[in-house]
Write a protein that holds these residues in place. Structure first.
Motif, PDB file in Angstrom:
ATOM      1  N   GLY A 136       0.778  -1.227   0.000  1.00  0.00           N
ATOM      2  CA  GLY A 136       0.000   0.000   0.000  1.00  0.00           C
ATOM      3  C   GLY A 136       0.810   1.277   0.000  1.00  0.00           C
ATOM      4  O   GLY A 136       0.253   2.363   0.171  1.00  0.00           O
ATOM      5  N   VAL A 137       2.133   1.176  -0.204  1.00  0.00           N
ATOM      6  CA  VAL A 137       2.988   2.370  -0.240  1.00  0.00           C
ATOM      7  C   VAL A 137       2.770   3.099  -1.562  1.00  0.00           C
ATOM      8  O   VAL A 137       2.826   2.490  -2.645  1.00  0.00           O
ATOM      9  CB  VAL A 137       4.472   1.988  -0.086  1.00  0.00           C
ATOM     10  CG1 VAL A 137       5.352   3.231  -0.181  1.00  0.00           C
ATOM     11  CG2 VAL A 137       4.695   1.273   1.243  1.00  0.00           C
ATOM     12  N   LEU A 138       2.531   4.419  -1.487  1.00  0.00           N
ATOM     13  CA  LEU A 138       2.337   5.221  -2.693  1.00  0.00           C
ATOM     14  C   LEU A 138       3.676   5.731  -3.217  1.00  0.00           C
ATOM     15  O   LEU A 138       4.504   6.231  -2.449  1.00  0.00           O
ATOM     16  CB  LEU A 138       1.407   6.399  -2.406  1.00  0.00           C
ATOM     17  CG  LEU A 138      -0.023   6.045  -2.022  1.00  0.00           C
ATOM     18  CD1 LEU A 138      -0.831   7.308  -1.747  1.00  0.00           C
ATOM     19  CD2 LEU A 138      -0.695   5.204  -3.109  1.00  0.00           C
ATOM     20  N   VAL A 139       3.869   5.621  -4.519  1.00  0.00           N
ATOM     21  CA  VAL A 139       5.088   6.067  -5.182  1.00  0.00           C
ATOM     22  C   VAL A 139       4.708   6.743  -6.493  1.00  0.00           C
ATOM     23  O   VAL A 139       3.545   6.752  -6.894  1.00  0.00           O
ATOM     24  CB  VAL A 139       6.056   4.887  -5.468  1.00  0.00           C
ATOM     25  CG1 VAL A 139       6.538   4.249  -4.178  1.00  0.00           C
ATOM     26  CG2 VAL A 139       5.376   3.849  -6.377  1.00  0.00           C
ATOM     27  N   ALA A 140       5.704   7.307  -7.152  1.00  0.00           N
ATOM     28  CA  ALA A 140       5.518   7.845  -8.505  1.00  0.00           C
ATOM     29  C   ALA A 140       6.285   6.959  -9.473  1.00  0.00           C
ATOM     30  O   ALA A 140       7.411   6.545  -9.191  1.00  0.00           O
ATOM     31  CB  ALA A 140       6.021   9.287  -8.588  1.00  0.00           C
ATOM     32  N   ILE A 141       5.674   6.668 -10.607  1.00  0.00           N
ATOM     33  CA  ILE A 141       6.343   5.870 -11.642  1.00  0.00           C
ATOM     34  C   ILE A 141       6.353   6.668 -12.938  1.00  0.00           C
ATOM     35  O   ILE A 141       5.294   7.044 -13.458  1.00  0.00           O
ATOM     36  CB  ILE A 141       5.657   4.513 -11.862  1.00  0.00           C
ATOM     37  CG1 ILE A 141       5.756   3.659 -10.600  1.00  0.00           C
ATOM     38  CG2 ILE A 141       6.300   3.775 -13.037  1.00  0.00           C
ATOM     39  CD1 ILE A 141       5.183   2.265 -10.751  1.00  0.00           C
ATOM     40  N   LYS A 142       7.531   6.924 -13.437  1.00  0.00           N
ATOM     41  CA  LYS A 142       7.696   7.606 -14.711  1.00  0.00           C
ATOM     42  C   LYS A 142       7.890   6.552 -15.797  1.00  0.00           C
ATOM     43  O   LYS A 142       8.768   5.689 -15.692  1.00  0.00           O
ATOM     44  CB  LYS A 142       8.908   8.544 -14.663  1.00  0.00           C
ATOM     45  CG  LYS A 142       9.139   9.323 -15.945  1.00  0.00           C
ATOM     46  CD  LYS A 142      10.342  10.262 -15.784  1.00  0.00           C
ATOM     47  CE  LYS A 142      10.589  11.073 -17.053  1.00  0.00           C
ATOM     48  NZ  LYS A 142      11.768  11.990 -16.876  1.00  0.00           N
ATOM     49  N   ILE A 143       7.075   6.629 -16.837  1.00  0.00           N
ATOM     50  CA  ILE A 143       7.151   5.693 -17.953  1.00  0.00           C
ATOM     51  C   ILE A 143       7.611   6.462 -19.182  1.00  0.00           C
ATOM     52  O   ILE A 143       6.916   7.369 -19.657  1.00  0.00           O
ATOM     53  CB  ILE A 143       5.793   5.017 -18.220  1.00  0.00           C
ATOM     54  CG1 ILE A 143       5.301   4.300 -16.960  1.00  0.00           C
ATOM     55  CG2 ILE A 143       5.911   4.037 -19.386  1.00  0.00           C
ATOM     56  CD1 ILE A 143       3.918   3.678 -17.107  1.00  0.00           C
ATOM     57  N   ILE A 144       8.782   6.136 -19.667  1.00  0.00           N
ATOM     58  CA  ILE A 144       9.315   6.795 -20.850  1.00  0.00           C
ATOM     59  C   ILE A 144       8.555   6.284 -22.068  1.00  0.00           C
ATOM     60  O   ILE A 144       8.400   5.076 -22.268  1.00  0.00           O
ATOM     61  CB  ILE A 144      10.826   6.540 -21.011  1.00  0.00           C
ATOM     62  CG1 ILE A 144      11.565   6.984 -19.747  1.00  0.00           C
ATOM     63  CG2 ILE A 144      11.370   7.268 -22.229  1.00  0.00           C
ATOM     64  CD1 ILE A 144      11.394   8.437 -19.404  1.00  0.00           C
ATOM     65  N   ARG A 145       8.096   7.192 -22.890  1.00  0.00           N
ATOM     66  CA  ARG A 145       7.223   6.863 -24.002  1.00  0.00           C
ATOM     67  C   ARG A 145       7.920   6.049 -25.094  1.00  0.00           C
ATOM     68  O   ARG A 145       7.302   5.218 -25.758  1.00  0.00           O
ATOM     69  CB  ARG A 145       6.673   8.161 -24.598  1.00  0.00           C
ATOM     70  CG  ARG A 145       5.718   8.002 -25.743  1.00  0.00           C
ATOM     71  CD  ARG A 145       5.277   9.362 -26.239  1.00  0.00           C
ATOM     72  NE  ARG A 145       4.670  10.148 -25.174  1.00  0.00           N
ATOM     73  CZ  ARG A 145       3.393  10.098 -24.849  1.00  0.00           C
ATOM     74  NH1 ARG A 145       2.581   9.290 -25.504  1.00  0.00           N
ATOM     75  NH2 ARG A 145       2.905  10.841 -23.886  1.00  0.00           N
ATOM     76  N   PHE A 146       9.213   6.264 -25.268  1.00  0.00           N
ATOM     77  CA  PHE A 146       9.906   5.715 -26.425  1.00  0.00           C
ATOM     78  C   PHE A 146      10.453   4.315 -26.155  1.00  0.00           C
ATOM     79  O   PHE A 146      10.670   3.935 -25.000  1.00  0.00           O
ATOM     80  CB  PHE A 146      11.051   6.635 -26.839  1.00  0.00           C
ATOM     81  CG  PHE A 146      10.588   8.006 -27.238  1.00  0.00           C
ATOM     82  CD1 PHE A 146      10.013   8.222 -28.479  1.00  0.00           C
ATOM     83  CD2 PHE A 146      10.711   9.073 -26.366  1.00  0.00           C
ATOM     84  CE1 PHE A 146       9.574   9.476 -28.847  1.00  0.00           C
ATOM     85  CE2 PHE A 146      10.282  10.337 -26.721  1.00  0.00           C
ATOM     86  CZ  PHE A 146       9.707  10.541 -27.965  1.00  0.00           C
ATOM     87  N   PRO A 147      10.716   3.545 -27.204  1.00  0.00           N
ATOM     88  CA  PRO A 147      11.354   2.235 -27.037  1.00  0.00           C
ATOM     89  C   PRO A 147      12.703   2.382 -26.345  1.00  0.00           C
ATOM     90  O   PRO A 147      13.331   3.440 -26.388  1.00  0.00           O
ATOM     91  CB  PRO A 147      11.508   1.730 -28.481  1.00  0.00           C
ATOM     92  CG  PRO A 147      10.492   2.487 -29.270  1.00  0.00           C
ATOM     93  CD  PRO A 147      10.376   3.830 -28.620  1.00  0.00           C
TER      94      PRO A 147
END
Length: 338
Positions: A136-147
Protein backbone atom coordinates in the motif's frame (compact mmCIF):
# COMPACT_ATOMS: atom_id res chain seq x y z
CA UNK A 1 19.41 34.60 -41.27
CA UNK A 2 22.31 32.40 -42.36
CA UNK A 3 23.80 32.47 -38.86
CA UNK A 4 20.62 31.34 -37.11
CA UNK A 5 20.64 27.58 -36.35
CA UNK A 6 17.76 25.59 -37.80
CA UNK A 7 16.81 24.14 -34.41
CA UNK A 8 16.04 27.64 -33.17
CA UNK A 9 13.78 28.20 -36.18
CA UNK A 10 12.02 25.04 -35.15
CA UNK A 11 11.64 26.39 -31.59
CA UNK A 12 9.98 29.53 -32.92
CA UNK A 13 7.75 27.53 -35.26
CA UNK A 14 6.71 25.14 -32.45
CA UNK A 15 5.66 27.94 -30.14
CA UNK A 16 3.81 29.77 -32.91
CA UNK A 17 1.83 26.62 -33.70
CA UNK A 18 -0.02 27.20 -30.45
CA UNK A 19 -1.04 30.74 -31.31
CA UNK A 20 -4.28 31.78 -32.96
CA UNK A 21 -2.49 32.25 -36.30
CA UNK A 22 -0.26 29.20 -36.87
CA UNK A 23 2.61 29.80 -39.30
CA UNK A 24 2.96 28.19 -42.71
CA UNK A 25 6.10 26.33 -43.72
CA UNK A 26 6.30 28.45 -46.84
CA UNK A 27 6.91 31.50 -44.66
CA UNK A 28 10.06 29.89 -43.29
CA UNK A 29 11.16 28.81 -46.74
CA UNK A 30 11.06 32.44 -47.83
CA UNK A 31 12.69 33.82 -44.69
CA UNK A 32 15.40 31.18 -44.29
CA UNK A 33 16.02 29.41 -47.59
CA UNK A 34 19.46 28.09 -46.62
CA UNK A 35 18.24 26.47 -43.41
CA UNK A 36 14.86 25.36 -44.72
CA UNK A 37 15.68 21.73 -45.60
CA UNK A 38 17.11 21.03 -42.17
CA UNK A 39 14.30 23.01 -40.51
CA UNK A 40 11.66 20.97 -42.36
CA UNK A 41 13.37 17.76 -41.27
CA UNK A 42 13.10 18.86 -37.64
CA UNK A 43 9.44 19.78 -38.04
CA UNK A 44 8.62 16.39 -39.54
CA UNK A 45 10.67 14.41 -37.02
CA UNK A 46 8.39 12.24 -34.81
CA UNK A 47 10.08 13.29 -31.58
CA UNK A 48 9.98 17.05 -32.12
CA UNK A 49 8.77 18.88 -29.09
CA UNK A 50 8.47 22.65 -28.79
CA UNK A 51 10.20 24.34 -25.90
CA UNK A 52 13.34 22.19 -26.03
CA UNK A 53 16.65 23.08 -27.54
CA UNK A 54 18.21 19.93 -28.89
CA UNK A 55 21.34 19.64 -30.98
CA UNK A 56 22.78 16.39 -32.35
CA UNK A 57 24.19 14.13 -29.62
CA UNK A 58 27.71 14.80 -28.38
CA UNK A 59 29.95 12.34 -30.22
CA UNK A 60 32.22 12.18 -27.18
CA UNK A 61 29.44 10.50 -25.18
CA UNK A 62 27.52 7.22 -25.53
CA UNK A 63 24.31 7.44 -27.52
CA UNK A 64 22.35 9.52 -25.04
CA UNK A 65 20.06 12.45 -25.45
CA UNK A 66 17.10 13.93 -23.72
CA UNK A 67 14.26 16.34 -24.05
CA UNK A 68 12.12 18.61 -21.99
CA UNK A 69 8.49 19.41 -21.77
CA UNK A 70 6.59 21.88 -23.86
CA UNK A 71 5.96 25.46 -22.81
CA UNK A 72 2.35 25.61 -23.89
CA UNK A 73 1.57 29.35 -24.40
CA UNK A 74 3.41 31.61 -26.80
CA UNK A 75 2.90 34.81 -24.86
CA UNK A 76 5.81 36.34 -23.01
CA UNK A 77 4.81 35.75 -19.42
CA UNK A 78 3.04 32.47 -20.09
CA UNK A 79 6.04 31.13 -21.96
CA UNK A 80 8.19 31.80 -18.93
CA UNK A 81 5.78 29.94 -16.65
CA UNK A 82 5.16 27.06 -19.03
CA UNK A 83 8.84 26.31 -19.47
CA UNK A 84 8.88 25.36 -15.79
CA UNK A 85 6.60 22.42 -16.35
CA UNK A 86 7.41 18.73 -16.62
CA UNK A 87 5.51 15.50 -17.21
CA UNK A 88 4.99 15.26 -13.45
CA UNK A 89 2.98 18.46 -13.25
CA UNK A 90 1.29 19.03 -16.57
CA UNK A 91 -0.55 17.29 -19.39
CA UNK A 92 -0.31 18.00 -23.09
CA UNK A 93 -3.00 17.78 -25.75
CA UNK A 94 -1.39 14.71 -27.29
CA UNK A 95 -3.66 11.66 -27.01
CA UNK A 96 -2.57 8.99 -24.54
CA UNK A 97 -0.98 5.74 -25.73
CA UNK A 98 -3.44 2.91 -26.40
CA UNK A 99 -4.79 1.06 -23.34
CA UNK A 100 -3.12 3.42 -20.85
CA UNK A 101 -5.92 5.81 -19.87
CA UNK A 102 -8.58 3.12 -19.73
CA UNK A 103 -6.41 1.01 -17.45
CA UNK A 104 -6.26 3.50 -14.57
CA UNK A 105 -6.61 1.69 -11.25
CA UNK A 106 -6.31 -1.77 -12.82
CA UNK A 107 -3.06 -1.93 -14.77
CA UNK A 108 -0.09 -3.42 -12.95
CA UNK A 109 3.59 -3.18 -13.85
CA UNK A 110 6.85 -4.56 -12.51
CA UNK A 111 5.61 -8.13 -12.44
CA UNK A 112 2.53 -7.11 -10.47
CA UNK A 113 4.52 -5.23 -7.79
CA UNK A 114 2.97 -1.87 -8.67
CA UNK A 115 -0.62 -0.89 -9.45
CA UNK A 116 -1.06 2.26 -11.51
CA UNK A 117 -3.73 4.45 -9.91
CA UNK A 118 -3.91 7.63 -11.98
CA UNK A 119 -1.80 9.83 -14.21
CA UNK A 120 -0.13 12.75 -12.46
CA UNK A 121 1.02 14.29 -15.71
CA UNK A 122 1.89 13.56 -19.30
CA UNK A 123 4.39 15.04 -21.71
CA UNK A 124 5.90 14.32 -25.07
CA UNK A 125 8.60 12.05 -23.65
CA UNK A 126 6.69 10.18 -21.02
CA UNK A 127 4.06 10.16 -18.34
CA UNK A 128 4.14 10.02 -14.56
CA UNK A 129 1.72 7.87 -12.61
CA UNK A 130 0.64 7.71 -9.02
CA UNK A 131 1.15 4.06 -8.15
CA UNK A 132 0.63 1.76 -5.22
CA UNK A 133 3.44 -0.60 -4.33
CA UNK A 134 2.98 -3.87 -2.48
CA UNK A 135 1.92 -3.11 1.06
CA UNK A 136 0.00 0.00 0.00
CA UNK A 137 2.99 2.37 -0.24
CA UNK A 138 2.34 5.22 -2.69
CA UNK A 139 5.09 6.07 -5.18
CA UNK A 140 5.52 7.84 -8.51
CA UNK A 141 6.34 5.87 -11.64
CA UNK A 142 7.70 7.61 -14.71
CA UNK A 143 7.15 5.69 -17.95
CA UNK A 144 9.32 6.79 -20.85
CA UNK A 145 7.22 6.86 -24.00
CA UNK A 146 9.91 5.71 -26.43
CA UNK A 147 11.35 2.23 -27.04
CA UNK A 148 14.34 1.39 -24.90
CA UNK A 149 16.81 1.84 -27.79
CA UNK A 150 15.58 5.37 -28.48
CA UNK A 151 17.94 8.19 -27.57
CA UNK A 152 15.56 9.59 -24.97
CA UNK A 153 15.38 6.27 -23.13
CA UNK A 154 19.12 5.80 -23.39
CA UNK A 155 19.73 9.23 -21.82
CA UNK A 156 17.49 8.32 -18.90
CA UNK A 157 19.34 5.04 -18.45
CA UNK A 158 22.69 6.80 -18.45
CA UNK A 159 21.53 9.27 -15.82
CA UNK A 160 20.01 6.53 -13.67
CA UNK A 161 23.31 4.65 -13.67
CA UNK A 162 24.98 7.87 -12.59
CA UNK A 163 22.56 8.69 -9.80
CA UNK A 164 21.49 5.32 -8.39
CA UNK A 165 24.23 5.12 -5.75
CA UNK A 166 23.78 8.70 -4.50
CA UNK A 167 21.78 9.46 -1.37
CA UNK A 168 21.19 12.93 0.04
CA UNK A 169 18.30 14.46 2.00
CA UNK A 170 17.58 17.04 -0.72
CA UNK A 171 17.77 14.72 -3.74
CA UNK A 172 14.60 12.93 -4.85
CA UNK A 173 15.05 9.21 -4.26
CA UNK A 174 15.08 6.81 -7.21
CA UNK A 175 13.99 3.42 -5.87
CA UNK A 176 14.15 1.17 -8.92
CA UNK A 177 13.90 1.00 -12.68
CA UNK A 178 13.41 -1.65 -15.32
CA UNK A 179 12.34 -2.26 -18.91
CA UNK A 180 8.85 -3.53 -19.59
CA UNK A 181 7.04 -3.80 -22.92
CA UNK A 182 10.11 -2.11 -24.47
CA UNK A 183 9.65 0.95 -22.24
CA UNK A 184 11.76 2.24 -19.38
CA UNK A 185 9.94 2.55 -16.04
CA UNK A 186 11.37 4.52 -13.11
CA UNK A 187 10.08 4.43 -9.53
CA UNK A 188 10.71 7.49 -7.35
CA UNK A 189 9.46 8.82 -4.06
CA UNK A 190 6.15 10.64 -4.23
CA UNK A 191 6.39 14.41 -3.74
CA UNK A 192 3.64 16.75 -2.61
CA UNK A 193 4.11 19.27 -5.43
CA UNK A 194 6.75 21.12 -7.44
CA UNK A 195 7.91 24.70 -6.97
CA UNK A 196 5.98 25.49 -10.16
CA UNK A 197 2.84 24.25 -8.41
CA UNK A 198 3.64 26.28 -5.31
CA UNK A 199 4.10 29.43 -7.40
CA UNK A 200 0.68 28.89 -8.99
CA UNK A 201 -0.86 28.50 -5.53
CA UNK A 202 0.67 31.79 -4.39
CA UNK A 203 -0.48 33.64 -7.49
CA UNK A 204 -4.00 32.28 -7.15
CA UNK A 205 -3.91 33.59 -3.60
CA UNK A 206 -3.09 37.08 -4.83
CA UNK A 207 0.66 37.10 -4.22
CA UNK A 208 3.20 38.07 -6.85
CA UNK A 209 5.37 35.08 -6.02
CA UNK A 210 6.40 32.75 -3.21
CA UNK A 211 7.05 34.66 0.04
CA UNK A 212 10.76 35.35 0.47
CA UNK A 213 11.26 33.59 3.80
CA UNK A 214 9.56 30.44 2.55
CA UNK A 215 11.32 30.51 -0.82
CA UNK A 216 14.78 30.94 0.70
CA UNK A 217 14.31 27.70 2.62
CA UNK A 218 13.56 25.83 -0.60
CA UNK A 219 16.45 27.44 -2.48
CA UNK A 220 18.91 26.61 0.31
CA UNK A 221 17.80 22.97 0.22
CA UNK A 222 18.24 22.85 -3.55
CA UNK A 223 21.62 24.58 -3.32
CA UNK A 224 22.83 21.96 -0.86
CA UNK A 225 21.74 19.19 -3.23
CA UNK A 226 23.48 20.87 -6.17
CA UNK A 227 26.67 21.32 -4.14
CA UNK A 228 26.52 17.64 -3.23
CA UNK A 229 26.37 16.71 -6.90
CA UNK A 230 29.17 19.09 -7.83
CA UNK A 231 31.44 17.65 -5.15
CA UNK A 232 31.04 14.36 -6.99
CA UNK A 233 31.78 16.02 -10.36
CA UNK A 234 28.17 15.70 -11.51
CA UNK A 235 26.25 18.55 -13.13
CA UNK A 236 22.48 18.42 -13.24
CA UNK A 237 21.96 20.62 -16.36
CA UNK A 238 18.20 21.09 -15.89
CA UNK A 239 17.59 23.03 -12.68
CA UNK A 240 14.24 24.83 -12.83
CA UNK A 241 11.07 25.19 -10.73
CA UNK A 242 9.42 22.03 -12.03
CA UNK A 243 12.45 19.91 -11.15
CA UNK A 244 12.53 21.03 -7.51
CA UNK A 245 9.89 19.12 -5.59
CA UNK A 246 8.42 19.68 -2.16
CA UNK A 247 8.09 16.91 0.42
CA UNK A 248 6.73 17.84 3.85
CA UNK A 249 7.84 21.43 3.41
CA UNK A 250 11.41 20.69 2.28
CA UNK A 251 12.77 20.81 -1.25
CA UNK A 252 14.28 17.93 -3.20
CA UNK A 253 16.02 18.20 -6.57
CA UNK A 254 14.74 15.64 -9.05
CA UNK A 255 14.59 14.73 -12.74
CA UNK A 256 18.19 13.75 -13.43
CA UNK A 257 17.63 12.95 -17.10
CA UNK A 258 20.35 15.38 -18.28
CA UNK A 259 22.88 14.82 -15.49
CA UNK A 260 26.42 13.98 -16.53
CA UNK A 261 29.90 13.68 -15.07
CA UNK A 262 32.46 16.41 -15.57
CA UNK A 263 35.35 15.18 -17.65
CA UNK A 264 37.84 17.55 -16.09
CA UNK A 265 38.41 18.37 -12.45
CA UNK A 266 37.75 21.75 -10.96
CA UNK A 267 34.71 23.95 -10.67
CA UNK A 268 35.89 26.15 -13.52
CA UNK A 269 36.13 23.34 -16.05
CA UNK A 270 33.88 23.52 -19.08
CA UNK A 271 32.91 20.29 -20.80
CA UNK A 272 31.42 19.71 -24.20
CA UNK A 273 27.68 19.09 -23.95
CA UNK A 274 24.66 19.03 -26.20
CA UNK A 275 22.39 22.05 -25.93
CA UNK A 276 19.38 20.36 -24.40
CA UNK A 277 17.14 21.73 -21.72
CA UNK A 278 14.80 24.63 -21.05
CA UNK A 279 16.06 27.87 -22.63
CA UNK A 280 14.84 30.25 -19.92
CA UNK A 281 17.13 28.69 -17.32
CA UNK A 282 20.24 28.10 -19.45
CA UNK A 283 23.48 29.90 -18.71
CA UNK A 284 24.95 31.80 -21.68
CA UNK A 285 27.78 29.30 -22.24
CA UNK A 286 25.31 26.43 -22.64
CA UNK A 287 24.20 27.93 -25.97
CA UNK A 288 27.79 27.43 -27.06
CA UNK A 289 27.59 23.73 -26.17
CA UNK A 290 29.50 23.98 -22.88
CA UNK A 291 28.52 23.16 -19.34
CA UNK A 292 30.03 23.56 -15.89
CA UNK A 293 28.88 23.62 -12.25
CA UNK A 294 28.29 27.35 -12.66
CA UNK A 295 25.53 26.56 -15.14
CA UNK A 296 23.52 24.84 -12.39
CA UNK A 297 24.13 27.84 -10.11
CA UNK A 298 22.93 30.20 -12.84
CA UNK A 299 19.79 28.09 -13.34
CA UNK A 300 19.06 28.09 -9.61
CA UNK A 301 19.45 31.88 -9.46
CA UNK A 302 17.06 32.23 -12.41
CA UNK A 303 14.65 29.91 -10.64
CA UNK A 304 14.75 32.09 -7.53
CA UNK A 305 14.03 35.25 -9.53
CA UNK A 306 11.01 33.71 -11.24
CA UNK A 307 9.54 32.20 -8.09
CA UNK A 308 10.01 35.39 -6.09
CA UNK A 309 8.62 37.83 -8.69
CA UNK A 310 6.24 35.55 -10.56
CA UNK A 311 8.06 36.09 -13.85
CA UNK A 312 11.40 35.11 -15.32
CA UNK A 313 14.34 37.56 -15.67
CA UNK A 314 14.12 37.24 -19.46
CA UNK A 315 10.85 37.26 -21.38
CA UNK A 316 10.37 36.74 -25.10
CA UNK A 317 8.05 35.08 -27.60
CA UNK A 318 10.47 32.49 -28.96
CA UNK A 319 13.39 30.37 -27.85
CA UNK A 320 15.61 32.19 -30.34
CA UNK A 321 14.72 35.54 -28.78
CA UNK A 322 15.30 34.18 -25.29
CA UNK A 323 18.74 32.97 -26.33
CA UNK A 324 19.58 36.35 -27.81
CA UNK A 325 18.49 38.16 -24.65
CA UNK A 326 20.51 35.85 -22.40
CA UNK A 327 23.60 36.30 -24.58
CA UNK A 328 23.37 40.07 -24.99
CA UNK A 329 21.32 41.63 -22.18
CA UNK A 330 21.39 41.88 -18.40
CA UNK A 331 18.61 40.05 -16.56
CA UNK A 332 15.68 41.98 -15.14
CA UNK A 333 16.15 41.76 -11.37
CA UNK A 334 13.85 44.56 -10.30
CA UNK A 335 11.44 44.20 -7.36
CA UNK A 336 13.18 41.19 -5.82
CA UNK A 337 12.96 42.88 -2.42
CA UNK A 338 9.18 43.13 -2.49
Amino acid sequence: STALPSHLLWEEYSLRLQSQSPPELEEYQQRFPEQFDEFRRLVQRPSVHPGTLELPPDDSLPLHSSGEETPSPATLDAAARASCETPASRQTTEPPPPDTESAEGTRTVGGGRFRLLRILGRGQYGEVWLAEAQGGVLVAIKIIRFPIRHQMSQQELRSLELMKQLRYPFLLEVHSYWTEDDQLMIVTSLADKTLSDRLRECRLGGSQGIPQKELLRYILDAAEAIDFLHERKIIHRDIKPANILLVEGRAKVGDFGLARVLERAGDASLVRATTIGTPLYMAPEVFDGKASPRCDQYSLATTYVELRRGRAPFQADTAAEIMKLILTKSPDLMHLDK
